[in-house]
Scaffold this active site. Structure first.
Site, mmCIF file in Angstrom:
data_model
loop_
_atom_site.group_PDB
_atom_site.id
_atom_site.type_symbol
_atom_site.label_atom_id
_atom_site.label_comp_id
_atom_site.label_asym_id
_atom_site.label_seq_id
_atom_site.Cartn_x
_atom_site.Cartn_y
_atom_site.Cartn_z
ATOM 1 N N ASP A 242 -7.513 -5.730 3.867
ATOM 2 C CA ASP A 242 -6.782 -4.462 3.888
ATOM 3 C C ASP A 242 -6.868 -3.870 5.278
ATOM 4 O O ASP A 242 -7.957 -3.567 5.765
ATOM 5 C CB ASP A 242 -7.395 -3.505 2.859
ATOM 6 C CG ASP A 242 -6.703 -2.146 2.806
ATOM 7 O OD1 ASP A 242 -5.708 -1.953 3.518
ATOM 8 O OD2 ASP A 242 -7.175 -1.286 2.048
ATOM 9 N N MET B 131 -11.980 5.270 -1.733
ATOM 10 C CA MET B 131 -12.742 5.629 -0.536
ATOM 11 C C MET B 131 -13.302 7.020 -0.754
ATOM 12 O O MET B 131 -12.833 8.015 -0.186
ATOM 13 C CB MET B 131 -11.829 5.546 0.695
ATOM 14 C CG MET B 131 -11.486 4.121 1.070
ATOM 15 S SD MET B 131 -10.154 3.980 2.281
ATOM 16 C CE MET B 131 -8.749 3.891 1.171
ATOM 17 N N SER C 20 0.827 -1.208 0.000
ATOM 18 C CA SER C 20 0.000 0.000 0.000
ATOM 19 C C SER C 20 0.858 1.253 0.000
ATOM 20 O O SER C 20 1.640 1.492 0.937
ATOM 21 C CB SER C 20 -0.916 0.019 1.221
ATOM 22 O OG SER C 20 -1.614 1.252 1.288
ATOM 23 N N ASP D 12 -4.536 4.020 -2.481
ATOM 24 C CA ASP D 12 -5.697 4.482 -1.728
ATOM 25 C C ASP D 12 -6.086 5.892 -2.153
ATOM 26 O O ASP D 12 -5.307 6.837 -1.982
ATOM 27 C CB ASP D 12 -5.398 4.473 -0.226
ATOM 28 C CG ASP D 12 -5.399 3.067 0.343
ATOM 29 O OD1 ASP D 12 -6.366 2.331 0.094
ATOM 30 O OD2 ASP D 12 -4.422 2.704 1.029
ATOM 31 N N HIS E 210 -8.124 1.574 -4.660
ATOM 32 C CA HIS E 210 -9.170 1.466 -3.635
ATOM 33 C C HIS E 210 -9.769 2.855 -3.435
ATOM 34 O O HIS E 210 -9.122 3.741 -2.868
ATOM 35 C CB HIS E 210 -8.549 0.923 -2.345
ATOM 36 C CG HIS E 210 -9.488 0.811 -1.205
ATOM 37 N ND1 HIS E 210 -9.057 0.583 0.088
ATOM 38 C CD2 HIS E 210 -10.843 0.864 -1.139
ATOM 39 C CE1 HIS E 210 -10.105 0.524 0.886
ATOM 40 N NE2 HIS E 210 -11.194 0.704 0.176
ATOM 41 N N HIS F 15 -1.107 -1.244 -4.351
ATOM 42 C CA HIS F 15 -2.371 -0.754 -3.804
ATOM 43 C C HIS F 15 -2.344 0.772 -3.669
ATOM 44 O O HIS F 15 -1.433 1.335 -3.041
ATOM 45 C CB HIS F 15 -2.622 -1.383 -2.433
ATOM 46 C CG HIS F 15 -4.002 -1.185 -1.913
ATOM 47 N ND1 HIS F 15 -5.091 -1.907 -2.364
ATOM 48 C CD2 HIS F 15 -4.482 -0.335 -0.973
ATOM 49 C CE1 HIS F 15 -6.174 -1.520 -1.713
ATOM 50 N NE2 HIS F 15 -5.835 -0.554 -0.863
ATOM 51 N N MET G 196 -8.612 8.814 -1.384
ATOM 52 C CA MET G 196 -9.523 9.293 -0.337
ATOM 53 C C MET G 196 -9.893 10.741 -0.607
ATOM 54 O O MET G 196 -9.036 11.541 -0.998
ATOM 55 C CB MET G 196 -8.869 9.182 1.038
ATOM 56 C CG MET G 196 -8.339 7.810 1.383
ATOM 57 S SD MET G 196 -7.646 7.789 3.061
ATOM 58 C CE MET G 196 -6.792 6.217 3.056
ATOM 59 N N MET H 76 -12.463 -4.942 4.738
ATOM 60 C CA MET H 76 -11.638 -4.016 5.517
ATOM 61 C C MET H 76 -11.398 -4.596 6.908
ATOM 62 O O MET H 76 -12.351 -4.935 7.617
ATOM 63 C CB MET H 76 -12.316 -2.659 5.629
ATOM 64 C CG MET H 76 -12.407 -1.883 4.323
ATOM 65 S SD MET H 76 -10.797 -1.498 3.590
ATOM 66 C CE MET H 76 -10.034 -0.515 4.896
#
Length: 221
Positions: free
Chosen positions: A174, A68, A10, A35, A66, A33, A37, A136
């Site tokens: 994750d 979010m 990540s 993220d 991913h 990975h 956000m 999660m």
């Protein structure tokens, strides 16, 4: 028989000023990975599409995005043009079944994420249209949290559904995945493991990737 374990370092735990170097540090990773956000769906702000485009140009590793974010039905498909797998949160999607089709049409696998408080069972039917289930094992939003072992029954139930033919998908975990917790996650049935701190705080991140994979493989046997 579970699929070969895949390790997805990540970038949330990497140096954001050196993301290309962070990608280059883990050549043995299966996925990278990423993220995304938006400071709305989760109380943190990270990176967006322009940075993912730059990252795509800087590495050959498959990207595991991913998201979010609020309104993934609108914002997610462009990420699918850049990534191997794009995961959206069922709690934010207006039409998760339609979104899965849009992601696949744009070129990626479709992943559906469940926050710790979100049960699996209400989404079993919609998951038939997905390629990846992301369970999660921390509350989404920040790296470095402790692994929530109480999420493992959700992983076990998903694995049972896969083994009985009700679902056909990878099971990803994750949050708080370390050399210790990856064993329990693999035993429960996960086959894709997101790990941030355990990889990027290591003296040799690529060696950490290989060691995590070996621990998961041994736990599956």
């Amino acid at each position: 028989m579970q699929p070969e374990p895949r390790i997805a370092p990540s970038l949330l735990s990497a140096d954001f000023a050196r993301l290309a170097d962070a990608a280059a540090a883990v050549p043995d990773a299966d996925w990278l990975h990423v993220d995304v956000m938006d400071n709305h769906f989760v109380p943190n702000l990270t990176i967006g599409l322009p940075v993912v485009k730059a990252l795509r140009a800087a590495t050959d590793l498959p990207l595991d995005c991913h998201l979010m974010i609020d309104d993934p039905d609108r914002w997610a498909p462009p990420y699918a043009e850049l990534a191997r797998n794009v995961t959206v949160h069922v709690e934010a999607a207006a039409d998760p079944a339609g979104l899965a089709r849009d992601l696949r049409a744009a070129g990626s696998l479709a992943g559906l994420a469940l926050k710790p408080g979100t049960p699996l069972e209400p989404y079993l039917e919609v998951l038939r249209g997905y390629d990846t289930l992301l369970v999660m094992t921390v509350e989404p939003g920040f790296g470095g949290q402790q692994f929530m072992a109480e999420m493992l029954p959700k992983v076990r139930e998903a694995r049972r559904r896969v083994e009985t033919g009700h679902l056909t998908l990878a099971i990803e975990v994750d949050g708080g995945v370390t050399e210790q917790t990856i064993i329990a996650a693999a035993e429960a049935g996960a086959d894709v493991f997101v790990s941030g701190s355990a990889v990027y705080s290591a003296a040799d991140p690529d060696r950490a990737v290989r060691e995590l994979r070996e621990r998961a493989r041994a736990a599956q046997d």
